[in-house]
Design a protein around this motif. Sequence first.
Motif, PDB file in Angstrom:
ATOM      1  N   GLU A   6      33.198  53.532  44.109  1.00 42.12           N
ATOM      2  CA  GLU A   6      33.396  52.827  42.851  1.00 42.12           C
ATOM      3  C   GLU A   6      32.705  51.465  42.886  1.00 42.12           C
ATOM      4  O   GLU A   6      32.909  50.676  43.810  1.00 42.12           O
ATOM      5  CB  GLU A   6      34.887  52.623  42.595  1.00 42.12           C
ATOM      6  CG  GLU A   6      35.184  51.920  41.297  1.00 42.12           C
ATOM      7  CD  GLU A   6      36.673  51.700  41.089  1.00 42.12           C
ATOM      8  OE1 GLU A   6      37.003  50.707  40.427  1.00 42.12           O
ATOM      9  OE2 GLU A   6      37.492  52.497  41.583  1.00 42.12           O
ATOM     10  N   ARG A   8      31.627  48.175  40.206  1.00 33.98           N
ATOM     11  CA  ARG A   8      31.729  47.542  38.888  1.00 33.98           C
ATOM     12  C   ARG A   8      30.633  46.489  38.791  1.00 33.98           C
ATOM     13  O   ARG A   8      30.325  45.822  39.780  1.00 33.98           O
ATOM     14  CB  ARG A   8      33.081  46.872  38.715  1.00 33.98           C
ATOM     15  CG  ARG A   8      34.241  47.828  38.811  1.00 33.98           C
ATOM     16  CD  ARG A   8      35.548  47.089  38.737  1.00 33.98           C
ATOM     17  NE  ARG A   8      36.649  47.977  39.072  1.00 33.98           N
ATOM     18  CZ  ARG A   8      37.857  47.558  39.388  1.00 33.98           C
ATOM     19  NH1 ARG A   8      38.133  46.266  39.400  1.00 33.98           N
ATOM     20  NH2 ARG A   8      38.811  48.429  39.671  1.00 33.98           N
ATOM     21  N   SER A  23      30.891  44.317  42.102  1.00 37.49           N
ATOM     22  CA  SER A  23      32.071  44.442  42.945  1.00 37.49           C
ATOM     23  C   SER A  23      32.190  45.897  43.371  1.00 37.49           C
ATOM     24  O   SER A  23      32.053  46.804  42.554  1.00 37.49           O
ATOM     25  CB  SER A  23      33.314  44.009  42.157  1.00 37.49           C
ATOM     26  OG  SER A  23      34.473  44.170  42.919  1.00 37.49           O
ATOM     27  N   ALA A  25      34.447  48.898  45.703  1.00 48.08           N
ATOM     28  CA  ALA A  25      35.762  49.215  46.255  1.00 48.08           C
ATOM     29  C   ALA A  25      35.724  49.305  47.770  1.00 48.08           C
ATOM     30  O   ALA A  25      36.742  49.159  48.433  1.00 48.08           O
ATOM     31  CB  ALA A  25      36.284  50.517  45.653  1.00 48.08           C
ATOM     32  N   HIS A  59      36.696  44.835  45.588  1.00 46.88           N
ATOM     33  CA  HIS A  59      37.923  45.009  44.797  1.00 46.88           C
ATOM     34  C   HIS A  59      38.672  46.230  45.313  1.00 46.88           C
ATOM     35  O   HIS A  59      38.116  47.064  46.016  1.00 46.88           O
ATOM     36  CB  HIS A  59      37.600  45.151  43.297  1.00 46.88           C
ATOM     37  CG  HIS A  59      36.866  46.418  42.974  1.00 46.88           C
ATOM     38  ND1 HIS A  59      35.491  46.471  42.887  1.00 46.88           N
ATOM     39  CD2 HIS A  59      37.291  47.678  42.728  1.00 46.88           C
ATOM     40  CE1 HIS A  59      35.107  47.702  42.590  1.00 46.88           C
ATOM     41  NE2 HIS A  59      36.185  48.450  42.495  1.00 46.88           N
ATOM     42  N   GLU A  60      39.927  46.315  44.965  1.00 47.62           N
ATOM     43  CA  GLU A  60      40.736  47.494  45.310  1.00 47.62           C
ATOM     44  C   GLU A  60      40.338  48.634  44.392  1.00 47.62           C
ATOM     45  O   GLU A  60      40.151  48.428  43.188  1.00 47.62           O
ATOM     46  CB  GLU A  60      42.232  47.188  45.153  1.00 47.62           C
ATOM     47  CG  GLU A  60      42.733  46.171  46.149  1.00 47.62           C
ATOM     48  CD  GLU A  60      42.576  46.630  47.586  1.00 47.62           C
ATOM     49  OE1 GLU A  60      42.858  47.815  47.883  1.00 47.62           O
ATOM     50  OE2 GLU A  60      42.164  45.797  48.420  1.00 47.62           O
ATOM     51  N   PRO A  61      40.204  49.852  44.931  1.00 47.51           N
ATOM     52  CA  PRO A  61      39.840  50.983  44.077  1.00 47.51           C
ATOM     53  C   PRO A  61      40.944  51.287  43.073  1.00 47.51           C
ATOM     54  O   PRO A  61      42.123  51.032  43.330  1.00 47.51           O
ATOM     55  CB  PRO A  61      39.643  52.139  45.057  1.00 47.51           C
ATOM     56  CG  PRO A  61      40.309  51.723  46.315  1.00 47.51           C
ATOM     57  CD  PRO A  61      40.371  50.236  46.322  1.00 47.51           C
ATOM     58  N   ARG A  62      40.539  51.833  41.939  1.00 43.34           N
ATOM     59  CA  ARG A  62      41.511  52.239  40.918  1.00 43.34           C
ATOM     60  C   ARG A  62      42.231  53.492  41.387  1.00 43.34           C
ATOM     61  O   ARG A  62      41.608  54.391  41.949  1.00 43.34           O
ATOM     62  CB  ARG A  62      40.804  52.533  39.599  1.00 43.34           C
ATOM     63  CG  ARG A  62      40.220  51.323  38.950  1.00 43.34           C
ATOM     64  CD  ARG A  62      39.612  51.669  37.621  1.00 43.34           C
ATOM     65  NE  ARG A  62      38.991  50.479  37.066  1.00 43.34           N
ATOM     66  CZ  ARG A  62      38.160  50.478  36.068  1.00 43.34           C
ATOM     67  NH1 ARG A  62      37.813  51.608  35.493  1.00 43.34           N
ATOM     68  NH2 ARG A  62      37.641  49.365  35.623  1.00 43.34           N
ATOM     69  N   PRO A  63      43.510  53.577  41.146  1.00 40.09           N
ATOM     70  CA  PRO A  63      44.220  54.817  41.517  1.00 40.09           C
ATOM     71  C   PRO A  63      43.727  55.970  40.662  1.00 40.09           C
ATOM     72  O   PRO A  63      43.409  55.792  39.493  1.00 40.09           O
ATOM     73  CB  PRO A  63      45.692  54.501  41.234  1.00 40.09           C
ATOM     74  CG  PRO A  63      45.706  53.255  40.428  1.00 40.09           C
ATOM     75  CD  PRO A  63      44.362  52.587  40.559  1.00 40.09           C
ATOM     76  N   GLU A  64      43.697  57.129  41.256  1.00 40.16           N
ATOM     77  CA  GLU A  64      43.218  58.310  40.515  1.00 40.16           C
ATOM     78  C   GLU A  64      44.345  59.062  39.892  1.00 40.16           C
ATOM     79  O   GLU A  64      45.430  59.055  40.224  1.00 40.16           O
ATOM     80  CB  GLU A  64      42.425  59.208  41.455  1.00 40.16           C
ATOM     81  CG  GLU A  64      41.171  58.511  41.896  1.00 40.16           C
ATOM     82  CD  GLU A  64      40.216  59.431  42.614  1.00 40.16           C
ATOM     83  OE1 GLU A  64      40.214  60.632  42.331  1.00 40.16           O
ATOM     84  OE2 GLU A  64      39.467  58.936  43.438  1.00 40.16           O
TER      85      GLU A  64
END
Length: 64
Positions: A6, A8, A23, A25, A59-64
Amino acid sequence: MPQLGEVRAALRIAGGELTLSISAASGDAAMRLANGGDALRGQLAAAGLALGGFTVGHHEPRPE
């Protein structure tokens, strides 16, 4: 770019100058992107754009 995971990005172009904030993950992906900054600057210059600012973060990855 699937091997980067990921990513951004925020772009701003003003007066022929580009500001790019990226940014990733993954810390490894962030380092790889940061290491490509000089090559990116050259490619943008060849396209007529000056790279006025270039930052890379994590950054922290987005939860799936």
